[in-house]
Design an enzyme around this catalytic site. Structure first.
Site, PDB file in Angstrom:
ATOM      1  N   SER A  10       0.819  -1.212   0.000  1.00 22.70           N
ATOM      2  CA  SER A  10       0.000   0.000   0.000  1.00 22.70           C
ATOM      3  C   SER A  10       0.849   1.256   0.000  1.00 22.70           C
ATOM      4  CB  SER A  10      -0.916   0.008   1.232  1.00 22.70           C
ATOM      5  OG  SER A  10      -0.141   0.029   2.420  1.00 22.70           O
ATOM      6  N   HIS A  32      -3.031  -3.226  -5.539  1.00 23.79           N
ATOM      7  CA  HIS A  32      -3.359  -2.845  -4.165  1.00 23.79           C
ATOM      8  C   HIS A  32      -4.837  -3.102  -3.902  1.00 23.79           C
ATOM      9  CE1 HIS A  32      -3.904   0.485  -0.939  1.00 23.79           C
ATOM     10  NE2 HIS A  32      -3.722  -0.697  -0.392  1.00 23.79           N
ATOM     11  N   GLU A  88      -6.249  -0.726  -6.877  1.00 24.98           N
ATOM     12  CA  GLU A  88      -5.334   0.185  -7.558  1.00 24.98           C
ATOM     13  C   GLU A  88      -4.289  -0.662  -8.288  1.00 24.98           C
ATOM     14  OE1 GLU A  88      -5.059   4.177  -4.853  1.00 24.98           O
ATOM     15  OE2 GLU A  88      -4.187   2.373  -3.971  1.00 24.98           O
ATOM     16  N   ASN A 116      -4.091   6.295  -0.344  1.00 28.02           N
ATOM     17  CA  ASN A 116      -3.297   6.629   0.843  1.00 28.02           C
ATOM     18  C   ASN A 116      -2.640   8.002   0.724  1.00 28.02           C
ATOM     19  OD1 ASN A 116      -4.018   4.278   2.066  1.00 28.02           O
ATOM     20  ND2 ASN A 116      -2.056   3.242   1.769  1.00 28.02           N
TER      21      ASN A 116
END
Length: 583
Positions: A407, A428, A440, A478
């Site tokens: 991540s 991800h 992702e 993130n």
């Protein structure tokens, strides 16, 4: 509702005034809408007609005198103290003494506006985090001089148009606004950079974080001009560069793309204000059957979830753990998860049985040598991942695509370690993988297009939505989420910050599934520290710095929900601490 509120008025038909007028019209009120801009009046008229709301009960005018008989008038003009004060004063002089005046100010002092109106006893505020919508949450606000009658009239109107009343409080509301606008401002800057598409940003944040709309669509709803003005005011007050308006806000507004009200902002909108069909987010691929076997490395929650969805999609799935016992325990946990899915009606018993037959436990990386795709889902430690990718490069057939679920760590480092960098991508997944719809897919500068395409095809077979991005720390979700969480923690440097009230305001006012402190507990404070440290290594700005308070909590053993010690310590039961989390 009292007889005096049979006629309602709205002055200022922009981001807030227009949707409020629509709500009032849709719930059968006699309503008058006033705006000095003829184009705005024409726009509102067209939308009311498109929605089937334009009938004799709705009057539109550019003359404030049309409000002379209204029992309640909502002022929704520009967020400027002098402008609002003048409008409220003119309404006081125009309307009967019993008319209640309501201002929608977001930042200006209500007591000053009430005094300026000339009828402080009958002037109240209406605090909205986002433009009003049916079932949305608003906060009626009184001053020390407000009369009970005025408050009762406003409450009756809100109830009559289907808005839920809340009591956020001024400080939590201001904190929530600052947190969410800084978050959306970063999204605007990311979109302007050209590194990630606007649809991908909104899709990633909506599906990855459960938001009702993505941050760019949120800005469109608020209005790019309004958001920019609010950010500029926050920047001037605090000096915090997180509030310095992204230049793209002014650039779009200068082109007339001020958001949903103008049918164009970051996105395009139809006459009714609905989003125009979006581009497919960065390349959802058509379903293909090039992959028949998959390897999954790891035995934790993420590895088990990925193995479950792969097998459920009909692919033979080899799960490799550190030893045979751990691998078999992981398969047993997957069986339990599928059993729960059967009980909930999400999976048939036959599908559960078919998936379990496709799962193969193993304890040697060589077991995945003939797989078409291998997904690494081990501990978030770059040295460990690099060793594994070196092994995979030696053992796997040349056509095997290798993927890491990291991540925050660099995919490129794993690619180089494999000895076959073109065959390595990032995938991800979000936890729990069987439930979360987003993946992702990360490509490095040397990833082969065929490898990226295969990863997307697999995600399509899993029923996931793909957003593509380059190999940048934090990817999309993130990168935008954790500065927002760090901003929330920094609020605790102020002794009067109310954690519960801030969380509730973000949740109820903006529709987020949980507030920032509850989300930190759910993710894990230790995980949050690790991700922020990695982001700060890459970007080296205050936005991504791990706050001292968070570092100290983790050093003291506070990990959040998983051990019952976090920002919401008292709320975590034993069952909640042991349940799966979204992270």
């Amino acid at each position: 509702m009292t007889q005096s509120t049979s006629s309602l008025g709205v002055i200022g038909l922009g981001n807030v005034g227009e949707p409020l007028l629509q709500l009032l019209a849709a719930t059968g009120h006699q309503v008058v809408g006033v705006d000095s801009d003829r184009e705005a009046l024409d726009r509102v008229d067209r939308r009311l007609r498109s929605l089937g709301l334009k009938d004799p009960s709705v009057t539109l005018s550019d003359d404030p005198a049309a409000l002379a008989t209204a029992g309640l008038v909502v002022e929704a003009v520009d967020e400027d103290l002098a402008v609002k004060s003048a409008v409220l004063r003119s309404l006081h002089e125009l309307c009967p003494p019993e008319t209640v005046l309501v201002t929608t100010t977001a930042l200006l002092p209500l007591s000053h506006l009430a005094a300026a109106s000339g009828r402080p006893h009958a002037t109240l505020g209406l605090r909205l985090a986002v433009p009003p919508a049916a079932g949305g949450t608003v906060e009626p606000v009184r001053t020390a001089l407000s009369s009970d009658r005025g408050a009762d009239v406003l409450d009756a109107v809100l109830e009559g148009c289907g808005l839920r009343r809340a009591a956020f409080g001024a400080a939590p509301a201001a904190d929530a606004t600052a947190l969410v606008l800084a978050f959306a401002n970063r999204a605007a800057a990311l979109a302007a950079s050209g590194e990630v598409g606007r649809d991908s940003i909104d899709t990633a944040m909506r599906l990855g974080c459960g938001l009702p709309v993505g941050p760019l669509e949120l800005l469109d709803r608020i209005g790019l001009d309004t958001a920019r003005a609010t950010l500029a005011a926050l920047h001037e007050t605090t000096g915090d560069d997180a509030f310095a308006p992204a230049p793209v806000l002014a650039e779009l507004a200068a082109r007339g793309r001020t958001g949903r009200k103008a049918r164009a902002g970051f996105h395009d909108y139809d006459e009714c204000g609905d989003r125009a069909p979006a581009e497919r987010p960065d390349g959802d691929a058509p379903v293909a059957d090039r992959v028949t076997s998959v390897g999954v490395l790891g035995s934790g929650a993420m590895a088990r979830g990925i193995a479950e969805v792969m097998a459920s999609a009909g692919m033979r799935t080899v799960l490799v753990a550190r030893d045979r016992r751990k691998a078999e325990a992981a398969l047993a946990a997957i069986g339990d998860s599928l059993t729960r899915a059967v009980r909930r009606g999400r999976v048939t018993p036959e599908a559960r049985g078919a998936a379990l037959e496709l799962l193969v436990p193993a304890s040697d990386v060589a077991a995945v040598a003939e797989c078409d795709l291998v997904v690494e889902a081990v501990v978030e430690d770059l040295a460990v991942k690099r060793r594994l990718f070196a092994e995979l490069g030696r053992h796997c057939k040349p056509s095997t695509v290798l993927a890491t679920t990291t991540s925050s760590l660099p995919v490129t480092a794993c690619a180089v370690a494999s000895g076959r960098p073109g065959q390595v991508v990032g995938m991800h997944f979000f936890n729990p993988a069987p439930v979360m719809r987003l993946v992702e897919v990360v490509s490095t500068e040397v990833s082969d297009e065929a490898a990226v395409s295969l990863a997307r095809e697999v995600c399509s077979r899993l029923g996931k939505t793909v957003v593509g991005c380059g190999d940048r720390a934090g990817f999309i979700v993130n990168y935008l989420l954790f500065p927002y969480l760090a901003d929330a923690i920094r609020l605790l440097e102020r002794p009067d910050t109310d954690i519960v009230a801030t969380d509730e305001t973000v949740q109820q006012g903006y529709g987020f599934p949980m507030g920032p402190f509850l989300l930190l507990d759910t993710i894990g404070l230790d995980v949050s520290v690790a991700i922020l440290r990695r982001l700060h290594e890459e970007f080296a700005t205050r936005d991504f710095a791990s706050p001292v308070i968070l570092e100290r909590l983790v050093a003291d053993g506070a990990l959040g929900r998983k051990n019952g010690r976090g920002f919401h310590t008292a709320r975590w039961s034993r069952a909640e601490r042991t349940a799966g989390v979204l992270g």
